[in-house]
Design an enzyme around this catalytic site. Structure first.
Site, PDB file in Angstrom:
ATOM      1  N   SER A  92       0.852  -1.186   0.000  1.00  0.00           N
ATOM      2  CA  SER A  92       0.000   0.000   0.000  1.00  0.00           C
ATOM      3  C   SER A  92       0.886   1.233   0.000  1.00  0.00           C
ATOM      4  O   SER A  92       1.800   1.342   0.826  1.00  0.00           O
ATOM      5  CB  SER A  92      -0.915   0.010   1.223  1.00  0.00           C
ATOM      6  OG  SER A  92      -1.763   1.138   1.205  1.00  0.00           O
ATOM      7  N   HIS A 106      -2.022   7.377  -4.863  1.00  0.00           N
ATOM      8  CA  HIS A 106      -2.209   6.193  -4.028  1.00  0.00           C
ATOM      9  C   HIS A 106      -2.145   4.965  -4.934  1.00  0.00           C
ATOM     10  O   HIS A 106      -2.616   4.989  -6.072  1.00  0.00           O
ATOM     11  CB  HIS A 106      -3.578   6.258  -3.337  1.00  0.00           C
ATOM     12  CG  HIS A 106      -4.114   4.921  -2.924  1.00  0.00           C
ATOM     13  ND1 HIS A 106      -5.011   4.206  -3.706  1.00  0.00           N
ATOM     14  CD2 HIS A 106      -3.886   4.157  -1.830  1.00  0.00           C
ATOM     15  CE1 HIS A 106      -5.311   3.075  -3.107  1.00  0.00           C
ATOM     16  NE2 HIS A 106      -4.639   3.007  -1.976  1.00  0.00           N
ATOM     17  N   GLY A 259      -4.009  -4.557  12.874  1.00  0.00           N
ATOM     18  CA  GLY A 259      -2.763  -4.205  12.206  1.00  0.00           C
ATOM     19  C   GLY A 259      -2.031  -3.099  12.939  1.00  0.00           C
ATOM     20  O   GLY A 259      -2.515  -2.539  13.928  1.00  0.00           O
ATOM     21  N   ARG A 260      -0.858  -2.771  12.439  1.00  0.00           N
ATOM     22  CA  ARG A 260      -0.022  -1.755  13.087  1.00  0.00           C
ATOM     23  C   ARG A 260      -0.568  -0.369  12.748  1.00  0.00           C
ATOM     24  O   ARG A 260      -0.543   0.067  11.592  1.00  0.00           O
ATOM     25  CB  ARG A 260       1.418  -1.895  12.612  1.00  0.00           C
ATOM     26  CG  ARG A 260       2.396  -0.948  13.287  1.00  0.00           C
ATOM     27  CD  ARG A 260       3.825  -1.320  12.899  1.00  0.00           C
ATOM     28  NE  ARG A 260       4.796  -0.493  13.584  1.00  0.00           N
ATOM     29  CZ  ARG A 260       5.445   0.517  13.012  1.00  0.00           C
ATOM     30  NH1 ARG A 260       5.191   0.847  11.746  1.00  0.00           N
ATOM     31  NH2 ARG A 260       6.339   1.202  13.694  1.00  0.00           N
TER      32      ARG A 260
END
Length: 302
Positions: A92, A106, A259-260
């Protein structure tokens, strides 16, 4: 045959290729790299680049997480996934340039597999890339979409049009009644082509990203700008924040799956502003963004 290791190798190599390219054209970028582990299973490698002369902040994250149950965001349209274990991996990327004449962008490519004993696995690919200009150039919009079409063309005459429309529909701020930018391509739940062709298409999308974006950066990076352009850029970045925190499925999946957080919210810009009920003056370059570029357009044939 589903080869998860082959996908992981590609994603890690793509992360290397993109981060190395960004660092090569902006020597002032400061790179921070973190490898992290997820308590419930899996982990990732985050790379954030900051304080460059071209890019104010950019990041590309690789993650590979797994667990016993998919989060609600992944099952919203797929109730048949309930009770299955899962693996999810992907790259990502978000880039926030310093110069307002260089667009934000993006890109994301990802793979999911959900498994249950004595049943066939359910797997799919997703991803895409989109462009968010602050000051529009028609030749840039045309080039961006031509390159997106090149990524799609080997897979069918209808693929670009289908995934362009999906991108236009997905990156739309309903509460503002406006698109986030000029779009690109977006796809999800892709498995009807079988593993090999679907994986090949995901690679085509990832491989075309630099071809689509870097020439636009090189063309616009030295345009002079002042405080007015900078203020407008920071104001429009607010729309980016709104979309990512309200609608983005990747953000919701990451947060709901444990997630982080620092890696998930890397997509947010380092500087942003909101102005109450602000509207651009008529016949200005700022007004042109709304009147020309923030509308679904057939850029390839324009």
């Amino acid at each position: 045959m589903i080869d998860i290791n082959k996908i992981k190798e590609y994603l890690l190599a793509l992360q290397d290729r993109i981060s190395e390219k960004l660092m090569s054209i902006d020597a002032d970028l400061e790179l921070t790299e973190d490898s992290w582990q997820r308590e419930a299973g899996g982990g990732g490698r985050s790379r954030v680049m900051r304080r460059g002369k071209i890019f104010e902040q950019g990041g590309i994250n690789f993650s590979h997480v797994f667990g016993e149950n998919l989060p609600l965001s992944a099952m919203a349209h797929r109730p048949e996934l309930a009770g299955r274990s899962f693996q999810a991996m992907g790259d990502s990327l978000v880039i926030h340039p310093l110069n307002p004449y260089v667009p934000t962008t993006h890109m994301n490519v990802r793979f999911f597999i959900a498994e249950k004993a004595d049943e066939d696995p359910i797997c799919w690919f997703g991803g895409g890339f989109d462009l968010t200009p602050y000051y529009g150039f028609k030749e840039d919009a045309k080039y961006w979409h031509q390159t997106a079409k090149q990524a799609c063309d080997p897979y069918g005459d209808e693929v670009y049009e289908k995934y362009k429309k999906w991108c236009d529909d997905y990156f739309y701020l309903k509460h503002r009644q406006e698109p986030r930018g000029i779009g690109g391509i977006f796809f999800d739940d892709l498995n009807e082509w079988g593993f090999e062709k679907s994986f090949s298409f995901m690679q085509s999308v990832g491989d075309h990203f630099l071809d689509a974006y870097i020439p636009i950066v090189e063309k616009r990076k030295n345009i002079e700008y002042g405080q007015q352009e900078r203020d407008f850029q920071l104001y429009r970045r607010g729309r980016y924040v709104e979309f990512n925190l309200i609608y983005d499925r990747g953000t919701l999946f990451g947060l709901q799956s444990g997630g982080r957080t620092e890696s998930i919210l890397m997509s947010l810009p380092p500087n942003v502003r909101w102005d109450y009920n602000w509207k651009p003056a008529s016949s200005t370059k700022e007004a042109e963004l709304y009147e020309v570029y923030l509308k679904p357009t057939d850029w390839v044939n324009s």
